[in-house]
Design a protein around this motif. Structure first.
Motif, PDB file in Angstrom:
ATOM      1  N   ARG A  44      38.610  49.381  30.705  1.00 11.11           N
ATOM      2  CA  ARG A  44      38.445  47.990  31.117  1.00 11.11           C
ATOM      3  C   ARG A  44      37.063  47.518  30.673  1.00 11.11           C
ATOM      4  O   ARG A  44      36.161  48.319  30.454  1.00 11.11           O
ATOM      5  CB  ARG A  44      38.523  47.881  32.646  1.00 11.11           C
ATOM      6  N   SER A  94      46.875  45.313  32.129  1.00  7.76           N
ATOM      7  CA  SER A  94      46.660  45.467  30.682  1.00  7.76           C
ATOM      8  C   SER A  94      47.976  45.687  29.952  1.00  7.76           C
ATOM      9  O   SER A  94      48.985  46.043  30.566  1.00  7.76           O
ATOM     10  CB  SER A  94      45.735  46.653  30.430  1.00  7.76           C
ATOM     11  N   VAL A 146      42.110  43.190  29.123  1.00  5.93           N
ATOM     12  CA  VAL A 146      41.340  44.160  29.928  1.00  5.93           C
ATOM     13  C   VAL A 146      39.949  43.626  30.314  1.00  5.93           C
ATOM     14  O   VAL A 146      39.150  44.339  30.901  1.00  5.93           O
ATOM     15  CB  VAL A 146      41.170  45.519  29.185  1.00  5.93           C
ATOM     16  N   LEU A 186      34.983  51.987  32.309  1.00 11.13           N
ATOM     17  CA  LEU A 186      34.668  50.581  32.541  1.00 11.13           C
ATOM     18  C   LEU A 186      33.452  50.305  31.662  1.00 11.13           C
ATOM     19  O   LEU A 186      32.345  50.797  31.939  1.00 11.13           O
ATOM     20  CB  LEU A 186      34.326  50.312  34.013  1.00 11.13           C
ATOM     21  N   LYS A 199      43.525  44.261  36.472  1.00  5.68           N
ATOM     22  CA  LYS A 199      44.023  43.541  35.299  1.00  5.68           C
ATOM     23  C   LYS A 199      45.282  44.238  34.788  1.00  5.68           C
ATOM     24  O   LYS A 199      45.265  45.440  34.527  1.00  5.68           O
ATOM     25  CB  LYS A 199      42.976  43.560  34.170  1.00  5.68           C
ATOM     26  N   THR A 213      38.306  44.425  37.776  1.00  3.44           N
ATOM     27  CA  THR A 213      38.804  44.826  36.444  1.00  3.44           C
ATOM     28  C   THR A 213      39.979  45.802  36.592  1.00  3.44           C
ATOM     29  O   THR A 213      40.860  45.837  35.752  1.00  3.44           O
ATOM     30  CB  THR A 213      37.705  45.500  35.596  1.00  3.44           C
ATOM     31  N   GLU A 214      39.959  46.582  37.687  1.00  4.80           N
ATOM     32  CA  GLU A 214      41.022  47.583  37.904  1.00  4.80           C
ATOM     33  C   GLU A 214      42.389  46.934  38.113  1.00  4.80           C
ATOM     34  O   GLU A 214      43.416  47.577  37.972  1.00  4.80           O
ATOM     35  CB  GLU A 214      40.695  48.453  39.123  1.00  4.80           C
TER      36      GLU A 214
END
Ligand code: ADP
Ligand code: 5GP
Length: 203
Positions: free
Chosen positions: A5, A190, A116, A96, A188, A185-186
């Motif tokens: 991410r 993707s 991401v 990350l 998202k 971000t976790e």
């Protein structure tokens, strides 16, 4: 397949990006900094290879010609760029990856990795406070501070292109705010996560 991410932190010089990013790097086990390459002169407390990869302008131009950068920009009269190989490695390892780039760099990186990437813009409560912090940091001469204050207004114009906005009045609060944003971000969805889920669901 990218498993990592991206968190992009932008904002005027002196707004507190490094202070906040250093906190995230210390607190988030999985976080790594995308170490940019720059033609800027190294500052007293900076470490080559940690804060930036410092090169001459000629070396930087050679790297551009060799297509080593995912993106690069001239900022405050110096060249700054993000190396493709370092980014790809970090994403491959599911990290990350945190970027400290200007607003144009943000737009380029987001275009490459839209699924991401989370972006946050940090600024100070006012222009005067920004100036005060730049003076107090003691890393820039008068000319450089002037340039950074003028550019700050330009950077602010891109504010609405960001996912999140943090005013760094109290540093502890700003750290906590950006920490929360980094955690997002976790969540998202993707492309790689989507393909993996579809494979399972389709069974
Ligand atoms: P940037 O990376 O955006 O250029 P820095 O993280 O270097 O900004 O912060 C600029 C200066 O302001 C540093 O000297 C830092 O210690 C100081 N600073 C950061 N946040 C605060 C705050 N909330 N209050 C006072 N000083 C701050
Ligand atoms: P400084 O000289 O204060 O470290 O950074 C100056 C500006 O360059 C900051 O706005 C920072 O975000 C930006 N910057 C640093 N590295 C990169 C990079 O790799 N790409 C881009 N586009 N901007 C960068």
């Amino acid at each position: 397949m990218n498993r990592g991410r991206i968190l992009i932190v932008s904002g005027p010089s002196g707004s507190g990006k490094s202070s906040v990013i250093n906190y995230l790097l210390a607190e988030l086990e999985n976080a790594v900094l995308s170490v940019s390459t720059t033609s800027r002169k190294i500052r007293d407390r900076e470490i080559d290879g940690v804060d930036y990869n410092f090169v001459t302008r000629e070396e930087f131009i050679k790297l551009i010609k060799e297509d080593k950068f995912l993106e690069y920009e001239e900022v405050h009269g110096n060249l700054y760029g993000s190396r493709r190989d370092l980014i790809e490695d970090a994403l491959e390892f599911g990290k990350l990856l945190i970027f400290d780039v200007d607003t144009r760099g943000m737009a380029s990186i987001k275009k490459f990795f839209p699924d991401v990437t989370v972006t946050v813009f940090i600024t100070t409560p006012s222009r005067d406070i920004l100036e005060e912090r730049l003076i107090k940091r003691g890393t820039e001469n008068k000319d450089s501070i002037k340039k950074r204050l003028v550019n700050a207004v330009e950077e602010m114009k891109a504010l609405s292109n960001f996912d999140y906005f943090v005013v760094n009045d109290n540093l502890e609060k700003a750290k906590a705010d950006v920490f929360q944003i980094a955690k997002l971000t976790e969540y998202k969805p993707s492309k790689s996560l989507t393909s993996a889920l579809i494979e399972i669901w389709a069974l």
